[in-house]
Design an enzyme around this catalytic site. Sequence first.
Site, PDB file in Angstrom:
ATOM      1  CD  GLN A 126      43.719  37.248  35.278  1.00 53.56           C
ATOM      2  OE1 GLN A 126      44.894  36.646  35.445  1.00 53.56           O
ATOM      3  NE2 GLN A 126      43.518  38.396  34.550  1.00 53.56           N
ATOM      4  CB  CYS A 132      46.889  39.208  36.178  1.00 52.99           C
ATOM      5  SG  CYS A 132      47.388  40.998  35.542  1.00 52.99           S
ATOM      6  CG  HIS A 423      49.795  38.669  32.688  1.00 56.15           C
ATOM      7  ND1 HIS A 423      48.591  38.809  33.330  1.00 56.15           N
ATOM      8  CD2 HIS A 423      49.887  37.182  32.607  1.00 56.15           C
ATOM      9  CE1 HIS A 423      48.190  37.472  33.491  1.00 56.15           C
ATOM     10  NE2 HIS A 423      48.911  36.653  33.170  1.00 56.15           N
ATOM     11  CG  ASN A 445      48.816  32.809  33.469  1.00 49.80           C
ATOM     12  OD1 ASN A 445      48.544  34.097  34.089  1.00 49.80           O
ATOM     13  ND2 ASN A 445      49.003  32.777  32.524  1.00 49.80           N
TER      14      ASN A 445
END
Length: 506
Positions: A126, A132, A423, A445
Amino acid sequence: MGITRLIQLNYKKVGFPRLPSTSTSLSLIPTARFLSSTANPLIHCNSPLSKKMTSAPENTAKTLTLDNLSKWAKEFETEDKVGQLAASVFQHGDIDTLLISRKREILDTHVFNTKVDPEGAPVTNQKQSGRCWLFASTNLLRLALMKKFNLKETQLSPSYLFFYDKLEKSNFFLEQIIDTYKEDVDSRLVQWFLTDPISDGGQFTMMTEVVKKYGVVPNSVYPDSHNTLSSRVMNRLITSKLREFAKILRDKLNKGEDVSESKLEMQHEIFRLLCIFLGVPPKPDEEFTWDYYDKDGKFGTVTSTPLNFVKDVIEFDYPDYISLLNDPRNEYNKVVKIDRLGNIAGGDTVEYLNLEIEKLTAAVVDRIKNNKAVFFGTDTPKFMDKTRGVMDIDLWDYELIGYKPREMAKADRVTYHNSLMTHAMLITAVHLDKDGKPVRYRVENSWSDKSGEKGYYVMTQDYFEQYVYQVVVEKKDVPELVPLLKDESPVVLPPYDPMGALANCF
């Protein structure tokens, strides 16, 4: 005079944001928390509680005195051997590197006995944007494509959703300004709207609202631009323009003028700015062609529209998904709604089903066992080591220097601004012990394959219990919980409550 009216009148006098209308039951508000957070303006001067509050113990330590400073410095320099050793080390090095626990480092292995197949690829990035939640969402949705077309890797376009989310958030903001024009501009509610009207952040519900209206496209159809990868300047300019629009709308409305034409012009200007910064996106009903190679090198092609692509190709059934929440401040087995938190005017606002953390754990484990990844929201980067790819409260031996990181309960951390959801990521695996209990999770992630263990992190069960707030599952995953969604007296929190935080960490 009823208690609802009494509270509303007192609340208005001190300039707090407007309460729900009298048609809204007071039971929708978490009463104990509401009263405690606004105690002074709601208590009559002659009430017993008021008298108790005015007789608080005297504060004898109002100021720092030089005598105390001298005493503490002497104690540190002559008696605190641990502090002196810590100072000698940490004044010349990074505490988060030097206090790593060797024992925990060994235990936090990236090995799991229950894993989804396939996992998403490639690892996404990102960059300098708070997208996110869009990456976690599209990383979840792409798994269906990978299975369906036998793909080694693929990526959906967060940028396509980003464009329409910004456009819709701008309109949502203008609608909130119109709806609250009778509020004082310095009220907490109006000021909250003005603070960050088009934040990069969002929630799973916001993703489904955009997807419902605009669909999804492959990344090759609408790839990243400079301003999706680094959104700061774009956000600053559009936010400034929206605040300017807010003043114009409030001024017109307070004069009794119609604002329909003005608002349409404002929407047009925001659309134009987004096209300048991000590029003109495909329309939701506009055909595109997606070409791909499967794992065996076989060529394939799909022609679709964004709306048909998400419905017929990905087969994403968005109404079936629910967000489970762990907010220990509020009653469990209750729906929690966040008032005025959304991105599409007239659409669904953010809401959760509040449950004990054990139920969130069970839902995640069951979903992984059924070969389904899990979107989740957490407080990041607390207790996260980006080099090792570890999320573990005990990874650092802070107590060796007298610092105790476990002094506050989860509910207290939220109440005192020491923790909130920041997040969104995906859980793609879990390691279960011999009794079937989770020990650690594998986390995908969106910070590139240079972060963590080639883009992945290991998260301990302890970390999950203390710092995970949300997991997203399908109703068919948790049929026993579905009746709870028909809650006729949900908890309603204001948009500035910590549970209204938007995932936007990068």
